[in-house]
Write a protein that holds these residues in place. Structure first.
Motif, short mmCIF file in Angstrom:
data_model
loop_
_atom_site.label_atom_id
_atom_site.label_comp_id
_atom_site.label_asym_id
_atom_site.label_seq_id
_atom_site.Cartn_x
_atom_site.Cartn_y
_atom_site.Cartn_z
N VAL A 260 -18.92 17.31 -38.14
CA VAL A 260 -18.60 18.41 -39.04
C VAL A 260 -18.35 17.84 -40.43
CG1 VAL A 260 -17.02 20.29 -39.55
CG2 VAL A 260 -17.62 19.78 -37.18
N LYS A 262 -16.59 18.33 -43.67
CA LYS A 262 -15.53 19.09 -44.31
C LYS A 262 -14.70 18.12 -45.15
CE LYS A 262 -12.30 22.86 -43.43
NZ LYS A 262 -11.58 23.65 -42.42
N TRP A 265 -10.75 18.43 -45.83
CA TRP A 265 -9.88 18.78 -44.71
C TRP A 265 -8.59 17.97 -44.72
CZ3 TRP A 265 -7.77 16.25 -40.50
CH2 TRP A 265 -7.20 17.08 -39.52
N GLU A 268 -6.26 19.26 -47.50
CA GLU A 268 -5.70 20.57 -47.20
C GLU A 268 -4.66 20.50 -46.09
OE1 GLU A 268 -9.23 22.65 -46.28
OE2 GLU A 268 -9.90 22.82 -48.36
N ARG A 290 -9.10 29.10 -54.28
CA ARG A 290 -10.44 29.13 -53.70
C ARG A 290 -10.89 30.57 -53.45
NH1 ARG A 290 -9.52 25.73 -50.16
NH2 ARG A 290 -8.91 27.11 -48.45
#
Length: 324
Positions: A260, A262, A265, A268, A290
């Motif tokens: 994946v 991202k 990530w 965040e 966002r």
């Protein structure tokens, strides 16, 4: 001392005590899993050890294959190999290879020694955050990155570092010899083949290590082409990428989307998760900027979060930043 300090996180596990076999920390899960995989591979099977009838998929098994082969050849138990024998060897090799790499790169023994010290003994600034919260000394992975003393808790990760630094040492040696036109074409060709093989097997040892190496080599190759119009490094990176895909075929389902992408990530989750740095206002700001499409504020919010991520994880290693 560094190798000993690292090894202490592993050597107590997998031994039989008066209460039975003991496992400490993540070894109570990860260690048992790897031992199961090693024993299964030693029988010549790719079956999932915890799900009957299922094959291992979307998992890097290179480290486990290595230990399974050693187990078959020497008849040393998988437990002893995984917890007591391979970890100190890996720890020592990482220190040795880091020293040699930095020395070849910087031509400075002081910088090489400092690099080895940081590799073995440095940690994050997580303890400052936990002290300020009144939680005492802790917070090793508060900023997400696994720190030095816990390296061997993830043996495939530690072994991937060994492969990476072995490859980097080989790359520097090859580059220097090529520039000096030493040792002839055959020796240079052999080094290049070994370099390609080392970096290719990384995807089956630790998938993200292999991906990062391919991206790094390709980026360096593009820069080299723009500067010197040489395509050697680009060709090497493409060959490594191709071999990596081939090596992944037995255990990776390319249709399942196992990987994946991202990139934010970690940033965040670092500010949004209570057991990490946890800055709820920043987590809220990232989400709201966002959603609102306020990309200017979002850029600066991510920039500040990334700065905290880098400095927090680096710890005292920030003292080396001026020499990078």
């Amino acid at each position: 001392m560094g190798s000993l300090a690292w090894t202490l996180t592993m050597v107590k596990s997998g031994l039989v005590y008066n209460y039975g076999m003991g496992f400490w920390g993540p070894n109570g899960h990860d260690g048992i899993w790897h031992i199961s995989v090693i024993n299964s591979l030693a029988k010549g099977s790719l079956q999932m050890p915890v799900f009957a009838g299922e094959s291992i998929k979307n998992y890097h098994i290179g480290y486990d294959i290595l230990l399974a082969v050693i187990h078959k050849i020497t008849n040393i138990s998988a437990n002893n190999l995984y917890f007591q024998i391979i970890p100190p060897i890996t720890a020592f090799l990482i220190g040795l290879l880091v020293y040699r790499f930095v020395f070849l790169w910087r031509s400075s023994r002081i910088q090489a020694f400092c690099a080895v010290f940081f590799v073995y003994f440095s940690g994050s600034f997580g303890w400052i955050a936990t002290l300020m919260r009144g939680e005492g000394f802790g917070g090793e992975s508060l900023f997400w990155a696994q720190q030095s003393l816990s390296t061997l808790i993830n043996p495939p990760f530690a072994f991937s570092l060994t492969i990476i630094f072995l490859g980097l040492n080989l790359y520097i040696s090859t580059t220097e010899n090529d520039s000096k036109k030493e040792n002839g074409k055959n020796a240079g060709r052999l080094r290049n083949i070994l370099l390609i093989l080392l970096f290719s097997v990384l995807v089956q040892i630790k998938i993200y290590a292999g991906i990062l190496i391919i991206i790094a080599l390709l980026t360096a190759g593009i820069l080299e082409y723009l500067k010197n119009r040489r395509t050697v490094l680009i060709k090497k990176s493409l060959i490594i990428a191709l071999l990596s895909v081939i090596l992944l075929l037995p255990t990776y389902d390319f249709l399942s989307g196992g990987l994946v992408f991202k990139p934010f990530w970690f940033l965040e989750s670092m500010v949004a998760t209570p057991d990490r740095f946890y800055w709820s206002k920043m987590a809220s700001a990232l989400a709201n900027y966002r959603l609102a499409g306020n990309f200017i504020k979002l850029f600066f919010a991510y920039g500040l979060t990334f700065f905290i991520f880098i400095i927090g994880n680096a710890g005292i290693r920030i003292s080396a930043f001026p020499w990078i």
